[in-house]
Motif scaffolding. Sequence first.
Motif, PDB file in Angstrom:
ATOM      1  N   ILE A  52       0.826  -1.208   0.000  1.00 57.57           N
ATOM      2  CA  ILE A  52       0.000   0.000   0.000  1.00 57.57           C
ATOM      3  C   ILE A  52       0.863   1.261   0.000  1.00 57.57           C
ATOM      4  N   LYS A  53       2.015   1.229   0.669  1.00 55.37           N
ATOM      5  CA  LYS A  53       2.891   2.406   0.696  1.00 55.37           C
ATOM      6  C   LYS A  53       3.395   2.742  -0.705  1.00 55.37           C
ATOM      7  N   GLN A  54       3.747   1.724  -1.435  1.00 54.31           N
ATOM      8  CA  GLN A  54       4.215   1.933  -2.803  1.00 54.31           C
ATOM      9  C   GLN A  54       3.076   2.493  -3.666  1.00 54.31           C
ATOM     10  N   GLY A  55       1.868   1.978  -3.480  1.00 55.03           N
ATOM     11  CA  GLY A  55       0.719   2.477  -4.223  1.00 55.03           C
ATOM     12  C   GLY A  55       0.411   3.932  -3.912  1.00 55.03           C
ATOM     13  N   VAL A  56       0.526   4.301  -2.642  1.00 54.05           N
ATOM     14  CA  VAL A  56       0.265   5.685  -2.243  1.00 54.05           C
ATOM     15  C   VAL A  56       1.316   6.617  -2.846  1.00 54.05           C
ATOM     16  N   LEU A  57       2.577   6.232  -2.787  1.00 49.59           N
ATOM     17  CA  LEU A  57       3.629   7.067  -3.369  1.00 49.59           C
ATOM     18  C   LEU A  57       3.457   7.229  -4.881  1.00 49.59           C
ATOM     19  N   LYS A  58       3.127   6.138  -5.548  1.00 50.89           N
ATOM     20  CA  LYS A  58       2.892   6.232  -6.991  1.00 50.89           C
ATOM     21  C   LYS A  58       1.651   7.074  -7.280  1.00 50.89           C
ATOM     22  N   GLY A  59       0.651   6.986  -6.411  1.00 48.44           N
ATOM     23  CA  GLY A  59      -0.559   7.789  -6.583  1.00 48.44           C
ATOM     24  C   GLY A  59      -0.286   9.276  -6.414  1.00 48.44           C
ATOM     25  N   ILE A  60       0.549   9.620  -5.431  1.00 48.12           N
ATOM     26  CA  ILE A  60       0.924  11.026  -5.251  1.00 48.12           C
ATOM     27  C   ILE A  60       1.662  11.517  -6.492  1.00 48.12           C
ATOM     28  N   TYR A  61       2.554  10.699  -6.979  1.00 44.94           N
ATOM     29  CA  TYR A  61       3.297  11.043  -8.199  1.00 44.94           C
ATOM     30  C   TYR A  61       2.348  11.258  -9.376  1.00 44.94           C
ATOM     31  N   MET A  62       1.369  10.368  -9.530  1.00 42.85           N
ATOM     32  CA  MET A  62       0.421  10.502 -10.640  1.00 42.85           C
ATOM     33  C   MET A  62      -0.434  11.753 -10.499  1.00 42.85           C
ATOM     34  N   GLY A  63      -0.914  12.025  -9.288  1.00 40.19           N
ATOM     35  CA  GLY A  63      -1.739  13.212  -9.074  1.00 40.19           C
ATOM     36  C   GLY A  63      -0.976  14.486  -9.365  1.00 40.19           C
ATOM     37  N   LEU A  64       0.247  14.579  -8.868  1.00 34.22           N
ATOM     38  CA  LEU A  64       1.062  15.762  -9.126  1.00 34.22           C
ATOM     39  C   LEU A  64       1.438  15.866 -10.603  1.00 34.22           C
ATOM     40  N   SER A  65       1.677  14.744 -11.242  1.00 36.71           N
ATOM     41  CA  SER A  65       2.004  14.756 -12.665  1.00 36.71           C
ATOM     42  C   SER A  65       0.821  15.230 -13.499  1.00 36.71           C
ATOM     43  N   SER A  66      -0.376  14.811 -13.129  1.00 36.43           N
ATOM     44  CA  SER A  66      -1.548  15.244 -13.893  1.00 36.43           C
ATOM     45  C   SER A  66      -1.778  16.742 -13.745  1.00 36.43           C
ATOM     46  N   VAL A  67      -1.507  17.297 -12.567  1.00 34.20           N
ATOM     47  CA  VAL A  67      -1.632  18.741 -12.372  1.00 34.20           C
ATOM     48  C   VAL A  67      -0.604  19.456 -13.239  1.00 34.20           C
ATOM     49  N   GLY A  68       0.612  18.943 -13.293  1.00 36.48           N
ATOM     50  CA  GLY A  68       1.639  19.534 -14.140  1.00 36.48           C
ATOM     51  C   GLY A  68       1.309  19.412 -15.615  1.00 36.48           C
ATOM     52  N   MET A  69       0.691  18.298 -15.997  1.00 40.83           N
ATOM     53  CA  MET A  69       0.297  18.098 -17.383  1.00 40.83           C
ATOM     54  C   MET A  69      -0.758  19.130 -17.771  1.00 40.83           C
ATOM     55  N   TYR A  70      -1.706  19.393 -16.872  1.00 41.80           N
ATOM     56  CA  TYR A  70      -2.739  20.385 -17.134  1.00 41.80           C
ATOM     57  C   TYR A  70      -2.118  21.769 -17.249  1.00 41.80           C
ATOM     58  N   SER A  71      -1.232  22.095 -16.318  1.00 43.99           N
ATOM     59  CA  SER A  71      -0.603  23.405 -16.306  1.00 43.99           C
ATOM     60  C   SER A  71       0.222  23.623 -17.573  1.00 43.99           C
ATOM     61  N   GLY A  72       0.947  22.597 -17.982  1.00 45.11           N
ATOM     62  CA  GLY A  72       1.746  22.710 -19.196  1.00 45.11           C
ATOM     63  C   GLY A  72       0.894  22.900 -20.427  1.00 45.11           C
ATOM     64  N   ALA A  73      -0.186  22.138 -20.531  1.00 48.97           N
ATOM     65  CA  ALA A  73      -1.089  22.279 -21.682  1.00 48.97           C
ATOM     66  C   ALA A  73      -1.755  23.652 -21.673  1.00 48.97           C
ATOM     67  N   LYS A  74      -2.129  24.123 -20.509  1.00 48.53           N
ATOM     68  CA  LYS A  74      -2.762  25.435 -20.394  1.00 48.53           C
ATOM     69  C   LYS A  74      -1.801  26.533 -20.840  1.00 48.53           C
ATOM     70  N   ASN A  75      -0.536  26.420 -20.487  1.00 47.68           N
ATOM     71  CA  ASN A  75       0.457  27.417 -20.870  1.00 47.68           C
ATOM     72  C   ASN A  75       0.714  27.400 -22.381  1.00 47.68           C
ATOM     73  N   VAL A  76       0.691  26.210 -22.977  1.00 42.92           N
ATOM     74  CA  VAL A  76       0.908  26.111 -24.412  1.00 42.92           C
ATOM     75  C   VAL A  76      -0.272  26.699 -25.182  1.00 42.92           C
ATOM     76  N   ILE A  77      -1.487  26.386 -24.730  1.00 44.81           N
ATOM     77  CA  ILE A  77      -2.689  26.877 -25.407  1.00 44.81           C
ATOM     78  C   ILE A  77      -2.863  28.370 -25.148  1.00 44.81           C
ATOM     79  N   GLY A  78      -2.476  28.809 -23.961  1.00 44.09           N
ATOM     80  CA  GLY A  78      -2.548  30.230 -23.638  1.00 44.09           C
ATOM     81  C   GLY A  78      -3.875  30.681 -23.069  1.00 44.09           C
ATOM     82  N   ARG A  79      -4.559  29.821 -22.359  1.00 42.86           N
ATOM     83  CA  ARG A  79      -5.831  30.211 -21.741  1.00 42.86           C
ATOM     84  C   ARG A  79      -5.611  31.036 -20.530  1.00 42.86           C
TER      85      ARG A  79
END
Length: 79
Positions: A52-79
């Motif tokens: 479960i610890k490994q799953g939680v750490l990977k989940g935190i990584y995925m959640g933070l990565s998805s936020v960064g993915m959104y932010s990066g796409a938003k910056n490219v599109i320019g909204r």
Amino acid sequence: MESESYGIMLLPIILGVVEVLKNVGLPKRFCPLVAVAIGIILGGIYLGSGDIKQGVLKGIYMGLSSVGMYSGAKNVIGR
């Protein structure tokens, strides 16, 4: 290898769920917290591999990565 492919597939799912919640009325300032929470839940379910610890750490990584993915796409599109 299987958990890595699940992680890659879960990133856009987390991003999509957060985007839907934002359109329903979730304040933008809570989106990163919700993304991390969803990542922890999905990481525990799909990526834990019995640890479960490994799953939680990977989940935190995925959640933070998805936020960064959104932010990066938003910056490219320019909204």
